[in-house]
Design a protein around this motif. Structure first.
Motif, PDB file in Angstrom:
ATOM      1  N   ASN A  76      26.652  40.472  46.574  1.00 42.16           N
ATOM      2  CA  ASN A  76      26.520  39.257  47.385  1.00 42.16           C
ATOM      3  C   ASN A  76      25.838  38.121  46.625  1.00 42.16           C
ATOM      4  OD1 ASN A  76      27.827  40.316  49.615  1.00 42.16           O
ATOM      5  ND2 ASN A  76      25.951  41.119  50.520  1.00 42.16           N
ATOM      6  N   LYS A  77      26.198  38.002  45.343  1.00 36.77           N
ATOM      7  CA  LYS A  77      25.678  36.932  44.500  1.00 36.77           C
ATOM      8  C   LYS A  77      26.816  36.318  43.691  1.00 36.77           C
ATOM      9  CE  LYS A  77      21.293  39.407  43.916  1.00 36.77           C
ATOM     10  NZ  LYS A  77      20.254  39.883  42.975  1.00 36.77           N
ATOM     11  N   LYS A  78      26.593  35.068  43.283  1.00 31.58           N
ATOM     12  CA  LYS A  78      27.480  34.407  42.337  1.00 31.58           C
ATOM     13  C   LYS A  78      26.742  34.280  41.014  1.00 31.58           C
ATOM     14  CE  LYS A  78      29.735  31.713  45.973  1.00 31.58           C
ATOM     15  NZ  LYS A  78      29.991  30.356  46.531  1.00 31.58           N
ATOM     16  N   SER A 382      29.106  38.754  34.422  1.00 30.86           N
ATOM     17  CA  SER A 382      28.232  37.677  33.956  1.00 30.86           C
ATOM     18  C   SER A 382      29.010  36.366  33.793  1.00 30.86           C
ATOM     19  CB  SER A 382      27.586  38.061  32.624  1.00 30.86           C
ATOM     20  OG  SER A 382      26.733  37.039  32.180  1.00 30.86           O
ATOM     21  N   GLY A 383      28.538  35.338  34.505  1.00 30.35           N
ATOM     22  CA  GLY A 383      29.117  34.008  34.371  1.00 30.35           C
ATOM     23  C   GLY A 383      30.427  33.788  35.079  1.00 30.35           C
ATOM     24  N   GLU A 384      30.882  34.724  35.883  1.00 25.21           N
ATOM     25  CA  GLU A 384      32.214  34.591  36.450  1.00 25.21           C
ATOM     26  C   GLU A 384      32.322  33.455  37.479  1.00 25.21           C
ATOM     27  OE1 GLU A 384      33.142  38.389  38.191  1.00 25.21           O
ATOM     28  OE2 GLU A 384      32.569  37.712  40.186  1.00 25.21           O
ATOM     29  N   ASP A 385      31.215  32.985  38.002  1.00 30.90           N
ATOM     30  CA  ASP A 385      31.251  31.923  39.009  1.00 30.90           C
ATOM     31  C   ASP A 385      30.779  30.584  38.457  1.00 30.90           C
ATOM     32  OD1 ASP A 385      31.938  33.647  41.416  1.00 30.90           O
ATOM     33  OD2 ASP A 385      30.120  34.639  40.697  1.00 30.90           O
ATOM     34  N   THR A 386      30.570  30.479  37.153  1.00 33.46           N
ATOM     35  CA  THR A 386      30.025  29.253  36.564  1.00 33.46           C
ATOM     36  C   THR A 386      30.867  28.038  36.919  1.00 33.46           C
ATOM     37  OG1 THR A 386      29.097  30.489  34.701  1.00 33.46           O
ATOM     38  CG2 THR A 386      29.362  28.120  34.414  1.00 33.46           C
ATOM     39  N   ARG A 387      32.141  28.119  36.663  1.00 28.54           N
ATOM     40  CA  ARG A 387      33.022  26.963  36.889  1.00 28.54           C
ATOM     41  C   ARG A 387      33.032  26.565  38.362  1.00 28.54           C
ATOM     42  NH1 ARG A 387      37.275  24.551  34.146  1.00 28.54           N
ATOM     43  NH2 ARG A 387      36.929  26.007  32.425  1.00 28.54           N
ATOM     44  N   GLU A 388      33.220  27.529  39.250  1.00 28.53           N
ATOM     45  CA  GLU A 388      33.311  27.228  40.679  1.00 28.53           C
ATOM     46  C   GLU A 388      32.038  26.558  41.199  1.00 28.53           C
ATOM     47  OE1 GLU A 388      32.742  29.584  44.848  1.00 28.53           O
ATOM     48  OE2 GLU A 388      33.539  30.711  43.140  1.00 28.53           O
TER      49      GLU A 388
END
Length: 415
Positions: A76-78, A382-388
């Protein structure tokens, strides 16, 4: 619908958490907030990520090679990979903090000042912010600059002095608990304190700082052992599986293995003695009440053990259950995770990571009738939500994102 696409539905839905913590105490806290519906944005160092991603084996057999340890505290984290040591990265994190309700960090005391991410700096731009700092020893005191680790805290707090078998028995000596209890309970206390601070903010509109220390938390957990000493002068000591105050409350050997007997009052003691064929024991003035049984525990154990040894463990456990007496056996972890009671409670849950890799997690244990915990986002890579996150919260366009990535200010992992 993928885990990541689910909308938060818990009681904290609508709140946003900036998670600057790593390893366990902080991530355990923020995972609880995420389970209860908060949006949690986890900031990780590009190319490195949370330390626990490498705390294996075992590892998840996918492209991430994340350790199973990491999975226990990061659902449950970005995940947003930003280099906070770069002024541009620190500025992005400050901008994210403007639209957050809660910050959780576990840097050394004063470690975020140089980045402008300390409480004083962030509270100026967001006075409603609840800022929780988790350290080994707190923000003040003679130990404030020391690093704190769970193993050290278990020993320094006195916990290990009452954990393990007595020195005069085989295997005697201090032992740590088999899970990182100091980290975990600090995370729980931190989450509780944050909820209290939210209630205060609802009434007054003001945020506040929360100073959580592992040592404080573990000393507070000494509970009855500390009270025995503070109020009765009893020096706590290691008793193996025995209880310092209530007797009998320990393991006993049956004909085919050990069982646990946890008798909490004199009535249960009398009923248990009758069950095992020793109804005479409560008539002994040494054993009639718990206040006598405790100082004469060895004599009582010598009387009870032969009677218990005649039983097979399953038979005695069943007889105790029928008599409504508390007893059981020591399970190993595979057995308890497969136990029908755990299945009925839905504690072991299946989730799917963004690349389709299935993982299993242990769910939130509280059952809220109106606003239950939800499980919408598997532990991220790791870092999968950076762009969004940066495009949504900071309105950074694709060209700027590319430039920041090329400058190693941010990073992303392709799904």
């Amino acid at each position: 619908m993928s885990d990541a696409a689910k909308t938060p539905s818990g009681p904290l839905a609508g709140l946003r958490v900036l998670d600057l913590s790593r390893v366990l105490a902080g991530p355990w806290c923020t995972q609880i907030l995420g389970d209860l519906g908060a949006e949690v944005i986890k900031i990780e160092q590009p190319g490195q990520g949370d330390d626990t991603r490498r705390w294996g084996p075992p590892f998840v057999e996918d492209g991430s090679r994340d350790a199973a340890y990491y999975l226990c505290a990061n659902r449950n984290k970005k995940s947003v990979a930003i280099n906070l040591a770069d002024p541009r990265g620190a500025e992005m994190i400050r901008k994210i903090a403007i639209d957050c309700d809660i910050v959780v960090e576990n840097f050394r005391v004063g470690g975020l000042v140089k980045y402008g991410l300390d409480h004083a700096s962030l509270s100026q731009i967001n006075p409603r912010l609840i800022y929780c700092s988790i350290t080994g020893f707190g923000q003040d005191g003679p130990y404030k600059d020391r690093g704190g680790y769970d193993f050290l805290i278990q020993g320094m707090s006195g916990l290990m002095s009452v954990t393990g078998r007595p020195d005069d028995q085989p295997g005697g000596g201090p032992l740590k608990v088999g899970i990182p209890i100091s980290d975990l309970v600090t995370g729980l206390y931190a989450a509780t304190s944050i909820l209290a601070a939210l209630a205060h903010r609802d009434r007054t509109g003001e945020g506040q700082r929360i100073d959580m220390a592992l040592l404080d938390t573990q000393v507070a957990l000494l509970a009855n052992q500390a009270s025995n000493y503070l109020n009765g002068g009893m020096l706590p000591r290691r008793l193996g599986n025995e209880h310092p105050n209530t007797v009998p409350y320990q393991d006993f050997a049956c004909a085919d293995g050990d069982i646990l007997v946890a008798l909490g009052n004199d009535r249960q003691f009398r009923d248990f003695c009758k069950l095992i064929g020793r109804p005479d024991l409560p008539d002994d003035p040494r054993f009639a009440v718990n206040g006598g049984r405790s100082p004469h525990r060895q004599a009582l154990q010598d009387e009870m053990q032969p009677a218990i040894a005649r039983w097979k463990s399953d038979d005695l456990i069943a007889a105790m259950e029928a008599a409504k007496l508390p007893g059981g056996r020591v399970n190993d972890i595979p057995h308890i995770l497969a136990d029908p009671q755990i299945a009925a409670r839905g504690l072991v849950r299946d989730m799917t990571r963004s690349d389709g890799t299935p993982v299993k997690i242990l769910g939130y244990p509280g059952k809220l009738s109106k606003t239950p915990a939800d499980y919408r986002h598997a532990p991220p890579r790791s870092g999968e939500d950076t762009r969004e996150v940066l495009m949504t919260l900071l309105n950074i366009d694709g060209a700027e994102l590319t430039a920041l990535m090329e400058a190693d200010v941010i990073a992303e992992r392709l799904r």
